[in-house]
Design an enzyme around this catalytic site. Structure first.
Site, PDB file in Angstrom:
ATOM      1  N   GLN A   1     -10.564  15.743  30.730  1.00  0.00           N
ATOM      2  CA  GLN A   1     -10.133  16.747  29.766  1.00  0.00           C
ATOM      3  C   GLN A   1     -11.225  17.140  28.771  1.00  0.00           C
ATOM      4  OE1 GLN A   1      -6.198  14.449  29.097  1.00  0.00           O
ATOM      5  NE2 GLN A   1      -5.634  16.575  28.768  1.00  0.00           N
TER       6      GLN A   1
ATOM      7  N   ARG B   1      -9.397   5.646  21.972  1.00  0.00           N
ATOM      8  CA  ARG B   1      -9.000   5.451  23.362  1.00  0.00           C
ATOM      9  C   ARG B   1      -9.630   6.542  24.229  1.00  0.00           C
ATOM     10  NH1 ARG B   1      -3.852   7.319  26.302  1.00  0.00           N
ATOM     11  NH2 ARG B   1      -4.019   6.217  28.270  1.00  0.00           N
TER      12      ARG B   1
ATOM     13  N   ASN C   1      -3.016   5.422  33.342  1.00  0.00           N
ATOM     14  CA  ASN C   1      -2.284   6.296  32.441  1.00  0.00           C
ATOM     15  C   ASN C   1      -1.185   7.021  33.207  1.00  0.00           C
ATOM     16  OD1 ASN C   1      -2.087   7.755  29.761  1.00  0.00           O
ATOM     17  ND2 ASN C   1      -2.245   9.484  31.186  1.00  0.00           N
ATOM     18  N   GLU C   2       0.059   6.826  32.784  1.00  0.00           N
ATOM     19  CA  GLU C   2       1.194   7.597  33.295  1.00  0.00           C
ATOM     20  C   GLU C   2       1.254   7.713  34.810  1.00  0.00           C
ATOM     21  OE1 GLU C   2       1.466  11.358  31.265  1.00  0.00           O
ATOM     22  OE2 GLU C   2       1.702  10.409  29.320  1.00  0.00           O
TER      23      GLU C   2
ATOM     24  N   ASN D   1       3.220   6.336  25.798  1.00  0.00           N
ATOM     25  CA  ASN D   1       2.908   7.732  25.496  1.00  0.00           C
ATOM     26  C   ASN D   1       4.230   8.421  25.205  1.00  0.00           C
ATOM     27  OD1 ASN D   1       0.355   6.987  26.224  1.00  0.00           O
ATOM     28  ND2 ASN D   1       0.214   8.313  28.017  1.00  0.00           N
TER      29      ASN D   1
ATOM     30  N   TRP E   1      -4.711  20.101  31.528  1.00  0.00           N
ATOM     31  CA  TRP E   1      -4.239  20.044  32.910  1.00  0.00           C
ATOM     32  C   TRP E   1      -3.753  21.408  33.405  1.00  0.00           C
ATOM     33  CZ3 TRP E   1      -6.649  15.865  34.130  1.00  0.00           C
ATOM     34  CH2 TRP E   1      -6.669  14.781  33.264  1.00  0.00           C
TER      35      TRP E   1
HETATM   36  C1  GBH Z   1       0.087  13.217  28.542  1.00  0.00           C
HETATM   37  O1  GBH Z   1       0.983  13.564  29.521  1.00  0.00           O
HETATM   38  C2  GBH Z   1      -1.252  12.963  29.171  1.00  0.00           C
HETATM   39  O2  GBH Z   1      -1.519  11.600  29.298  1.00  0.00           O
HETATM   40  C3  GBH Z   1      -2.376  13.687  28.518  1.00  0.00           C
HETATM   41  O3  GBH Z   1      -3.501  13.659  29.338  1.00  0.00           O
HETATM   42  C4  GBH Z   1      -1.923  15.082  28.172  1.00  0.00           C
HETATM   43  O4  GBH Z   1      -2.971  15.891  27.740  1.00  0.00           O
HETATM   44  C5  GBH Z   1      -0.870  14.956  27.113  1.00  0.00           C
HETATM   45  O5  GBH Z   1       0.151  14.105  27.506  1.00  0.00           O
HETATM   46  C6  GBH Z   1      -0.253  16.267  26.680  1.00  0.00           C
HETATM   47  O6  GBH Z   1       0.457  16.859  27.714  1.00  0.00           O
HETATM   48  O7  GBH Z   1       6.431  20.528  33.624  1.00  0.00           O
HETATM   49  O8  GBH Z   1       7.473  21.469  31.718  1.00  0.00           O
HETATM   50  O9  GBH Z   1       8.645  19.798  32.954  1.00  0.00           O
HETATM   51  C7  GBH Z   1       2.154  14.156  29.103  1.00  0.00           C
HETATM   52  C8  GBH Z   1       3.301  13.829  30.011  1.00  0.00           C
HETATM   53  C9  GBH Z   1       5.037  14.485  31.383  1.00  0.00           C
HETATM   54  C10 GBH Z   1       4.180  16.071  29.816  1.00  0.00           C
HETATM   55  C11 GBH Z   1       5.706  15.580  32.123  1.00  0.00           C
HETATM   56  C12 GBH Z   1       4.849  17.181  30.553  1.00  0.00           C
HETATM   57  C13 GBH Z   1       6.637  17.722  32.117  1.00  0.00           C
HETATM   58  C14 GBH Z   1       6.621  19.054  31.523  1.00  0.00           C
HETATM   59  N1  GBH Z   1       3.937  14.928  30.606  1.00  0.00           N
HETATM   60  N2  GBH Z   1       5.961  16.721  31.317  1.00  0.00           N
HETATM   61  S1  GBH Z   1       7.353  20.287  32.533  1.00  0.00           S
END
Ligand code: GBH
Length: 477
Positions: free
Chosen positions: A16, A73, A165-166, A308, A435
């Protein structure tokens, strides 16, 4: 109140922010490939340059010091360190040097490095060689060797490790929703044909076992001499019942959290099987753990739960309890941002999926603390602000200031409720490649002008230290 030794700082991820995608021997990752697809799946943007952190890291370290951060981090780009990724592939010393400079620069400023091994950027060569996370045996071996190299080369100075991560995102977005690489699936967005009824569950297990191999390795061979801590960062919204008077919606909310969070937390935090609700719905499509794998999970005991947290939603059960479709991954529920009476879970932010729900953060922390019994470090929390147009709007980030303050209040309340919360990282140090949203969404506490790459601290960056210290216990020494 927060203890005096409460850990806090800012978080980022390699792809990122780094840029320098093809420099000094770095190999491509699956995110390089995905962000260069035509038509674009990433808002027309890619991470080729990103924030150019690779060349400007000194300036970024100075920002961290200016903001008063105790910790930072970051994540390592696997393909910058091992360009082809595999256990017999050559190491790129230039990549090691870059991370050494970063780590030493943090330590010189008295900032504790927290290092994530995998923030979604699998070396493309491993995707091509054996299908990446779909080959559980190969990818475990390669991830373990990559982890070993990192502990060997950085572990004398890095004492805080996050394996993954996730992993939920990798499994679901990569193998059902096709919003992330490799984007396998069946829908119109699919980049390659895949089986969304089995692959995400298989990939989830691969990720869990790769994590476990890396954590066991650290516990057995490195922790005794290096003395650090290791954990994993899991995502998951908190869920409230859509109709608070309906017990079935209460069950739906709990089931929804089990499907996202319990999927990874049961095996990783407790060395236990997947949640019963998942077994019941998915049957044999959810690959079971063998006895040997449970032993591995026990030997891979983690030191903390990386949380997170961004938002919360409402869960509603399906009338008449119909069987779940084979492609369901949410626990056979419908999710909403408003409840039965039209009441929103929280204030709208600058992105549709995120509404500010600090009261749910408190509940989430308490629930996770009780269930998984590990110290929690909030490894990400933050938001994009609504209605930003100019740089001035972005810098005067009153929405974010309130979001952070309210979430810190909720954290303090959760501690008062008995939750063990040991640290907090704001997402993110700077605006970055968000992303699938590309550069259109700004989560940073530092503003990035993508034309000039100039950094400008937003107001929240200058205020966050005070926000934390104001909530700290003054008595304790
Ligand atoms: C995190 O993920 C990441 O670790 C990080 O890299 C990222 O930049 C940050 O959060 C902000 O997004 O497609 O509309 O249903 C976030 C986790 C889980 C966020 C799934 C969006 C679905 C959105 N994500 N979620 S949607």
């Amino acid at each position: 109140m927060l203890p005096r030794d409460f850990e806090w700082g800012f978080a980022t991820a390699a792809y990122q922010i780094e840029g320098a995608a093809a420099e000094d021997g770095r190999g491509p990752s699956i995110w390089d490939t995905f962000s260069h697809l035509t038509p674009s799946h990433t808002n027309g943007d890619n991470g080729d340059i990103a924030c150019d952190h690779y060349h400007r890291y000194e300036e970024d370290l100075d920002l961290l010091a200016q903001y008063g951060a105790k910790a930072y981090r970051l994540s390592l780009s696997w393909s910058r360190i091992i360009p082809l990724g595999g256990r017999d592939d050559p190491v790129n010393e230039a990549g090691i040097t870059f991370y050494n400079c970063l780590i030493d620069g943090l330590l010189a400023r008295n900032i504790t490095p927290w290092v994530t091994l995998y923030h979604w950027d699998l070396p493309q060569a491993l995707q091509d060689r054996y299908g990446g996370w779909l080959d559980a045996v190969e990818v475990q071996g390669d991830f373990e060797r990559y982890a070993r190299l990192c502990y060997e080369r950085f572990g004398d100075r890095v004492k805080r490790w996050v394996t993954l991560n996730e992993p939920w995102n990798t499994s679901v977005n990569g193998y059902i929703r096709c919003t992330e690489p490799p984007g396998r699936g069946t829908g119109p967005n699919a980049c390659a044909p895949g089986d969304p009824t089995t692959e995400p569950w298989f990939v989830g297990k691969s990720l869990i076992l790769a994590h476990a191999r890396a954590a066991r390795l650290y516990n057995v061979e490195f922790k005794p001499t290096q003395g650090g801590l290791i954990g994993a960062s899991l995502n998951g919204d908190y869920f409230e019942p859509w109709d608070s008077s309906d017990p079935k919606d209460h069950e739906a909310a709990e089931r929804r959290m089990e499907f996202c969070l319990g999927w990874f937390a049961n095996p990783i935090m407790l060395a236990q099987d997947y949640p019963a609700a998942m077994r019941a719905q998915l049957g044999p499509r959810l690959p079971p753990f063998t006895e040997a794998e449970f032993t591995l999970l026990r030997e891979a005991e983690v030191d903390f739960y990386g949380m997170n947290y961004y938002t919360a939603q409402f869960a509603r059960h399906r009338a008449g309890d119909p069987p779940a479709p084979d492609t369901d991954y949410l626990g056979n529920i419908d999710e909403y941002q408003e409840d039965k009476n039209g009441v929103s879970i929280g204030d709208l932010s600058g992105i549709d999926w995120l509404r500010a729900a600090p009261a749910c953060f408190r509940k989430h922390l308490v629930r996770i603390s009780n269930k998984y019994r590990k110290p929690i470090y909030v490894t990400e929390n933050g938001c994009p602000c609504p209605g930003e147009v100019t740089r001035e709007d972005c810098v005067r980030d009153t929405y974010r200031q309130r979001y952070l303050a309210e979430h810190l209040d909720a954290l303090v309340e959760a501690v008062g409720d008995g939750a063990e919360v040991a640290g907090y990282f704001a997402w993110s140090l700077m605006d970055n490649f968000e992303w699938s949203s590309g550069y259109s969404v700004r989560f940073g506490l530092t503003y990035i002008d993508y034309a000039t790459l100039e950094r400008t601290p937003k107001e929240s960056a200058l205020l966050i230290r005070g926000m934390i210290e104001q909530r700290m216990d003054r008595e304790e020494s």
